[in-house]
Each structure stands twice: as C-alpha cells, then as structure tokens.
Design a protein around this motif. Structure first.
Motif, PDB file in Angstrom:
ATOM      1  N   GLY A  99      49.350  46.063  50.851  1.00  0.00           N
ATOM      2  CA  GLY A  99      48.362  45.131  50.304  1.00  0.00           C
ATOM      3  C   GLY A  99      48.504  44.987  48.800  1.00  0.00           C
ATOM      4  O   GLY A  99      48.451  43.880  48.262  1.00  0.00           O
ATOM      5  N   GLY A 115      46.473  37.929  52.820  1.00  0.00           N
ATOM      6  CA  GLY A 115      46.950  39.214  53.324  1.00  0.00           C
ATOM      7  C   GLY A 115      46.568  39.432  54.773  1.00  0.00           C
ATOM      8  O   GLY A 115      45.924  38.583  55.398  1.00  0.00           O
ATOM      9  N   LYS A 143      45.350  35.860  47.826  1.00  0.00           N
ATOM     10  CA  LYS A 143      45.978  36.224  46.549  1.00  0.00           C
ATOM     11  C   LYS A 143      45.512  35.296  45.423  1.00  0.00           C
ATOM     12  O   LYS A 143      45.330  34.090  45.632  1.00  0.00           O
ATOM     13  N   LEU A 184      49.321  41.450  47.233  1.00  0.00           N
ATOM     14  CA  LEU A 184      48.201  40.743  46.596  1.00  0.00           C
ATOM     15  C   LEU A 184      48.052  41.033  45.109  1.00  0.00           C
ATOM     16  O   LEU A 184      47.370  40.301  44.394  1.00  0.00           O
ATOM     17  N   TYR A 235      42.646  48.861  53.541  1.00  0.00           N
ATOM     18  CA  TYR A 235      42.814  47.921  52.432  1.00  0.00           C
ATOM     19  C   TYR A 235      41.499  47.284  51.989  1.00  0.00           C
ATOM     20  O   TYR A 235      41.180  47.300  50.793  1.00  0.00           O
ATOM     21  N   SER A 283      49.055  50.482  54.705  1.00  0.00           N
ATOM     22  CA  SER A 283      48.389  49.176  54.558  1.00  0.00           C
ATOM     23  C   SER A 283      47.903  48.972  53.123  1.00  0.00           C
ATOM     24  O   SER A 283      47.872  47.838  52.635  1.00  0.00           O
ATOM     25  N   HIS A 336      42.210  38.948  52.553  1.00  0.00           N
ATOM     26  CA  HIS A 336      42.085  38.637  51.125  1.00  0.00           C
ATOM     27  C   HIS A 336      43.114  37.603  50.697  1.00  0.00           C
ATOM     28  O   HIS A 336      44.285  37.692  51.068  1.00  0.00           O
TER      29      HIS A 336
END
Lengths: 341, 97
Positions: A74, A229, A244, A78, A130, A70, A242
């Motif tokens: 991530g 994400g 980006k 991102l 993450y 993960s 989250h």
C-alpha cells in the motif's frame, strides 16, 4: 471529548526545503531527494522492516515500520511520490504495524497499531492492516498536532480558493472530494483540515482519499485514470479502498491556502445538485463543537473558527450525480461567485 | 412581612465571554466552561447586559426592551424568566448573594 496532550511544538516545524527540492529539483546537485518510488520493492521492504522509514507527509514526518505485506504494498503504491526524510533525526509520529504475538499469529491473524511504542487501539483482522495504518495516522494527527485547529473535514482548492467540507462518515463527503480532485481540484486533505491560529490559513496534508463501499466503483467509473489501492472488506466502515493523491496536489504540498467556502455535502440518491446558503452562526457552532481540539485550544480555538467562518460563505450541498456536482463547483468558481479574499 | 428582594444576576468576573455575530444570530464562547452557545438577539442582548452590570429580572427586561426598541410586555418578561435560569444552569451567569 478526549483530553489532548500538548504537542511539542518544536517537533512540528519541519523544514520543507527537501520537499520543495523534490518538486523543483535540488539547488545543490550533490544533494538528492529520495521519494518512495526511487526505492526498489525489496529496499522499501527492508527499510520498513529494519530501522523504519521517515516519510514526509505534509508538515509531518512519520517513521513507519512494518513487515506486513499489504502495508508495504500500500505504501509503495499510494505513497510513491512522497519524500523520504532521510536526514531527519526525529519524527513527529512513530508508527509500527505488526501482528500480535502468540497463537493469534496463526489462528485468525490480526494486526496491532503501535504509536510511540504504545497500543492505542484493539487489534483488527490482518486483512485490514492497510486501512488501519491510514486510520491510525489520522488519529496521530488529530491527537497531537495541536498547533493547528483540526476539523474533521476534507479540504480542496482551485484558483486560490479553498473549500472546507466537514461531514460525518457516510455523508458523501469523501466521494465528492475524490470526484473534485479527479476533476482538477487540488487535494489538501481528505479527512483533516489543519487551520493555523496565527493566520487562519490551511496547511496541506494530502493523503490517499478513503473511499467506501459503492463510492469505490463510482470513482472508478467517474475517473478511470485514477489509481485506487486494494479493497479491504468487512471493516467497520464496510469495504474500504484508497485513491492515490494526484501528482499535481503532491507537487504543491508546501502551498498553504485560504478558505473561501465551508460546504456541508450530502449524497441524496436521485436528487439534483443543489447549493443552499446556511447560517454562519449555526456553522460556527457545528465547527466548534465538532473540531478535534477546539476545547483544548480554548479562546484561541474559538477565535480561529470564528474568523474562518466570518471570511467564508457557508453552504449545504446536496447531490447524487458526481458529474453534476463537479460542474456546480466549477461553474461557481468560474462565475466568480466565491468571495474574493 | 417584608417581601424578599428579587435576585440579581451577573456574568461571573472570573472568566470572559467571546462573541461573534452575523445578522440576528449570536455565538458566544464561555471561557469558564469552554462551551459555545447559539443565541437569538434577545438572549444575546440580555447576556451582554449582564456582562456589563448586574440586574434583576425586571431591570433586565427594561434594559433589553430599551436597547432593542421592543415592547416591554408579559411575553418578554416570561421569556427572560425562562432564559436567565438557563444561563445560570449553563454557567453563563451567577446569582449575586
């Protein structure tokens, strides 16, 4: 307040030419700047597994190691546009996320956050690896980047005017920040305002915007084009995902900004967007008492904060509708009501 | 029997106070304690006066009243009687022995 170790200042003055070249193209065609997106998934995973990856994040280089899927996914999603500092012989922060040894690996698996080989936090469930990476990075900067006055605040900019938005978790600061960024404001930081005591300017450190609970769907609906994400449920903050950083904010990562406003945003269900002036003295007191390192910086920290507030207009902002909120910010900016520096 | 002299107060000489003000609100940073305080105009004038020179409460009340052009009355005296011990507790002033 924590006791803050003094950072080695030489570690934090990175040559930003590599990032500038990423944006403008290399001056010397024999030199190429790599970003995360230039690596294949397997190569990214290999580098994160083996020697670690030196990632340029604003003014800092962070060496990241992890084999946790993960975390690898991530970073790939991102941090796609972030530069890989291949030639850096050092990194400001050495970060490693890994499962603890022992039976825990198989029974309710967990993840540990290593910083320079130490473990500053208790382990979290592996499913939260993450967000743990993001929270850990925040901690690294807040603890060690003492060449800046560091506030717990989002920072955005438009038309040369930066807005500092301090606020406790749950105030609606991140949601408003994400909405404004999706609406064309530049993101300098979602969590940490880095203010130079030398000139009072703000250093960009754009990183994925942390969204929590209902805010995730609010932003999905408000800005369907943004990349968000995977969600991590049952964290201490609830469900977390989250957003980006937009390419435009990444492309201007070397452009420092001057603050024009300090805005305390608060979500209030059903309330109309309302901007009210607040006392500068009260704002300074709050800033000084809630900065991560004002006491460590002493007189210099106080003077940096005082100069900042002196040159900014300070407001309380209440909102419930994100469209309306973004409209208020844009209207004020368009009508020139922001102080011109 | 002689009545004791009223205590005198002053800002300690070993550290400095840093001021920032807007309108009638004052913020002071105490380099000795590392603390920051929000003061009203009377409290700020009293502390700035004790920063310049020592005073007992009566002298301080006279100076503050003259500087701010306000009446020297029981209300001001009572306020300073509460204020100066608070300054002392916060490490902003010391009692001269």
């Amino acid at each position: 307040m924590f006791a803050f170790p003094t950072a080695h200042s030489s570690r934090f003055h990175q040559d930003s030419s590599r990032r500038r070249e990423l944006r403008e193209g290399p001056k010397d065609r024999s030199m190429t700047i790599q970003s995360i997106s230039s690596l294949s998934p397997s190569e990214l995973a290999r580098q994160l597994r083996d020697q670690g990856l030196n990632l340029g994040i604003g003014p800092f280089v962070t060496r990241i190691q992890s084999t946790i899927p993960s975390v690898v996914r991530g970073i790939r999603l991102l941090y796609a546009g972030y530069p890989i500092e291949k030639d850096s012989t050092f990194a400001d922060f050495h970060v490693h996320l890994a499962p603890p040894r022992g039976l825990r690996r198989w029974f309710r698996p967990q993840v540990l956050f290593f910083f320079d080989g130490h473990v500053p936090f208790k382990p979290l469930p592996l499913a939260q690896a993450y967000p743990f990476f993001e929270w850990g990075l925040n901690w690294c900067v807040a603890q060690y980047a003492n060449q800046y006055l560091i506030l717990h605040a989002a920072v955005i900019e438009k038309g040369g005017h930066a807005v500092i938005m301090p606020g406790p978790p749950g105030s609606g600061k991140s949601t408003l920040c994400a909405g404004l960024v999706a609406g064309g404001w530049r993101l300098l930081s979602d969590e940490l305002a880095l203010i130079s005591p030398q000139d009072g300017r703000l250093t960009p450190m754009p990183r994925p915007v942390s969204l929590k609970n209902e805010s995730i769907d609010v932003i999905r609906k408000f800005a369907p084009g943004v990349t968000i994400g995977p969600e991590s449920a049952d964290t201490t903050k609830g469900t977390v995902a989250h957003m980006k950083v937009p390419d435009e904010s990444m492309a201007r990562v070397d452009e420092h900004a001057t603050a024009a406003w300090v805005v305390y945003a608060r979500y209030d269900a059903g309330a109309p967007a309302r901007l009210e002036r607040r006392s500068k003295a009260q704002t300074l007191l709050h800033i000084v008492r809630n900065a991560f390192n004002c006491s460590l910086l002493g007189e210099r920290g106080f003077q940096t904060a005082a100069d900042l507030i002196d040159t900014c207009d300070c407001y309380d902002f209440t909102y419930s509708d994100l469209d309306q909120a973004v409209g208020v910010f844009d209207t004020l900016l368009d009508e020139g009501l922001l102080p011109i520096s | 029997m002689l009545s004791p002299k009223p205590p005198r107060w002053k800002v300690p000489s070993g550290f400095s106070l840093h001021w920032q003000s807007w309108d009638d609100e004052f913020v002071v940073y105490n380099s000795g304690s590392g603390d920051t305080h929000l003061l009203d105009v009377v409290a700020a004038e009293a502390l700035q006066s004790l920063e310049r020179e020592s005073a007992n409460l009566l002298e301080l009340a006279r100076k503050v009243a003259a500087s701010l052009e306000i009446k020297l009355d029981d209300k001001l005296s009572a306020y300073l009687e509460r204020l100066v011990p608070d300054f002392h507790r916060l490490g902003l002033v010391e009692r001269i022995k």
